[in-house]
Motif scaffolding. Sequence first.
Motif, PDB file in Angstrom:
ATOM      1  N   SER A   1      61.693  31.877  23.829  1.00 52.93           N
ATOM      2  CA  SER A   1      60.517  31.346  23.130  1.00 52.93           C
ATOM      3  C   SER A   1      60.079  32.338  22.055  1.00 52.93           C
ATOM      4  CB  SER A   1      59.381  31.110  24.122  1.00 52.93           C
ATOM      5  OG  SER A   1      59.756  30.118  25.054  1.00 52.93           O
ATOM      6  N   TYR A   2      59.693  31.785  20.905  1.00 53.47           N
ATOM      7  CA  TYR A   2      59.387  32.644  19.752  1.00 53.47           C
ATOM      8  C   TYR A   2      58.188  32.071  19.005  1.00 53.47           C
ATOM      9  CZ  TYR A   2      60.039  34.656  15.043  1.00 53.47           C
ATOM     10  OH  TYR A   2      59.865  35.276  13.835  1.00 53.47           O
ATOM     11  N   ILE A   3      57.194  32.909  18.731  1.00 60.47           N
ATOM     12  CA  ILE A   3      56.031  32.525  17.917  1.00 60.47           C
ATOM     13  C   ILE A   3      55.712  33.677  16.973  1.00 60.47           C
ATOM     14  CG2 ILE A   3      53.592  31.866  17.897  1.00 60.47           C
ATOM     15  CD1 ILE A   3      53.897  30.874  20.749  1.00 60.47           C
ATOM     16  N   LYS A   4      55.566  33.349  15.678  1.00 61.99           N
ATOM     17  CA  LYS A   4      55.197  34.382  14.717  1.00 61.99           C
ATOM     18  C   LYS A   4      54.395  33.757  13.581  1.00 61.99           C
ATOM     19  CE  LYS A   4      56.971  38.329  12.115  1.00 61.99           C
ATOM     20  NZ  LYS A   4      58.166  39.104  11.728  1.00 61.99           N
ATOM     21  N   VAL A   5      53.316  34.437  13.200  1.00 58.80           N
ATOM     22  CA  VAL A   5      52.464  33.955  12.107  1.00 58.80           C
ATOM     23  C   VAL A   5      53.157  34.224  10.774  1.00 58.80           C
ATOM     24  CG1 VAL A   5      50.263  34.303  10.909  1.00 58.80           C
ATOM     25  CG2 VAL A   5      50.336  34.276  13.417  1.00 58.80           C
TER      26      VAL A   5
ATOM     27  N   VAL B   1      45.898  28.591  10.305  1.00 57.10           N
ATOM     28  CA  VAL B   1      46.888  29.675  10.313  1.00 57.10           C
ATOM     29  C   VAL B   1      48.278  29.065  10.476  1.00 57.10           C
ATOM     30  CG1 VAL B   1      47.703  31.735  11.519  1.00 57.10           C
ATOM     31  CG2 VAL B   1      45.240  31.306  11.297  1.00 57.10           C
ATOM     32  N   ILE B   2      49.197  29.464   9.611  1.00 57.48           N
ATOM     33  CA  ILE B   2      50.567  28.935   9.679  1.00 57.48           C
ATOM     34  C   ILE B   2      51.404  29.822  10.601  1.00 57.48           C
ATOM     35  CG2 ILE B   2      52.664  28.421   8.368  1.00 57.48           C
ATOM     36  CD1 ILE B   2      50.995  27.856   5.965  1.00 57.48           C
ATOM     37  N   SER B   3      52.094  29.181  11.523  1.00 57.78           N
ATOM     38  CA  SER B   3      53.007  29.930  12.403  1.00 57.78           C
ATOM     39  C   SER B   3      54.323  29.174  12.539  1.00 57.78           C
ATOM     40  CB  SER B   3      52.388  30.152  13.782  1.00 57.78           C
ATOM     41  OG  SER B   3      52.179  28.920  14.448  1.00 57.78           O
ATOM     42  N   ILE B   4      55.361  29.929  12.847  1.00 53.30           N
ATOM     43  CA  ILE B   4      56.684  29.363  13.123  1.00 53.30           C
ATOM     44  C   ILE B   4      56.972  29.577  14.605  1.00 53.30           C
ATOM     45  CG2 ILE B   4      59.150  29.453  12.603  1.00 53.30           C
ATOM     46  CD1 ILE B   4      57.407  28.413  10.308  1.00 53.30           C
TER      47      ILE B   4
END
Length: 485
Positions: free
Chosen positions: A339-343, A390-393
């Motif tokens: 799992s990956y989350i980054k702004v 806020v944009i995140s991927i």
Amino acid sequence: MNESIIINNIKIIKLINNKIINLLNYIYNKYKIKSYVISFSGGIDSTVLLNIMKNIINKIDFKINIRAIHINHNLSIKSNDWEKHCIKECNKINIKLIVRKIKISSNYIKKYGIECSARKLRFNEINSILNKNEIVMIAHNKNDNLETLFLSLKRNFLGSIKFYNNVYGMKILRPLLNYSRKYIIIYAKYFNLNWIEDDTNNNLKIDRNFIRKIIISKLEERWPNFIESSSKAIKTLNKKNNIINYFINKNIDKNINSDLSLNINNLFKEDEFYIFNIIKNWIKKNNIKIPSFNIIKKISNEIKYKKLNYININIYNSIYIRKYKNNLFCIKDKYIINSYIKVWENLLNKFYLPYELGILIINNINKYDYLIKNNKYIIHNIRKNNENEVISIRINTLSKNTKIKFKNCKNNKCLKNIFQNNNIPFWNRNKIPMLFYNNKLICLIGIDVTEEGFPSNNNNISLIYKIGLNGFEPLTSPLSGVCSS
């Protein structure tokens, strides 16, 4: 040495020289190739080959380019002495020598064995120095071929060395394969050649040495002509295999897809031998080293008897054979996708996805219209984010039962059905990047824009996805608007 033996030896030398001259002329006339790299260990076989090439260089119909490469494996305390010997011998006959040093880790040896590890790394080094249309020459002989046959028997198949083949993209030629070691010794002694004796050849823990020193030597004691007669049997075996492979490959070509996957709809009714050879040759067509007999047998059995919807067999470190909708795929999957989350803090900067999945860019769509024609890019037209969003991927963060609503679709769809409707195989489902504004899903990148992300009036921007080496390429068109209803 009496006169008749000397005359006979001269005949043997002339025969070998003339055969190789004819071979090189044939290759040049048919393929216009005239450049060769000799794999030079300093042993008797490669020393003879090197000197043959030097002796015939002025007897060929065209100008030939010859150079040599020596790989110092650092497996013996004499390795550096052997390297110096090879440099000296090449200088003596004015042939350019390239020297490469390699170090084989203990983990690598534990995993692949000494011989296989050395060969893998040696081929990597040779491949790195090759020019276009340059052929590698290796000095294998009849004895080596028989040893290889014995080695293959313990691995549950019949195999031999090819006179010419393609290995890791390299063209490999073995001009001495039709001559036994006794003829090579005759050649070396006649010209008073100097060669090294590798002390590791006496190590009976190495399988090839055990076969050479113990098994084949005993067979030759009993039947002095055993090498020659077995060589004829190997040639017959190769001819039969070539015939089988010809018809197998014709059938593979009928069932292979543009992405090199294999349609197996017609395989269920075939016998085990046929399925086994189809799978083996298909793996080879994917430029992947053929795995062990047991692995191919396992794949064949799962197709023939189990008829499973799900096949996922690891054949090497990061290479898998996988099944999706009655098609088999050779997949190189070297990453475990967590799992990956980054702004995405600054939209003026490119966003580099992890795991070599690719790059994301946000910009004016008109500037990137030309990218639509390139199937390595995917473009989505999305709404611009608000100031408080806020944009995140995110990657691999949603469950398969998550409900998603696309603008042009009537109903919500769960993620699993979206993947199925868009023909996304199970191994690619955790590679799909997702664009979020706060906690709102805006775009399943490569599939479609959600209702939350659909643009209105002039409130639109373009999201461009440049697909990476490990990125997911959709089976549908690389344009946005793929509705999964």
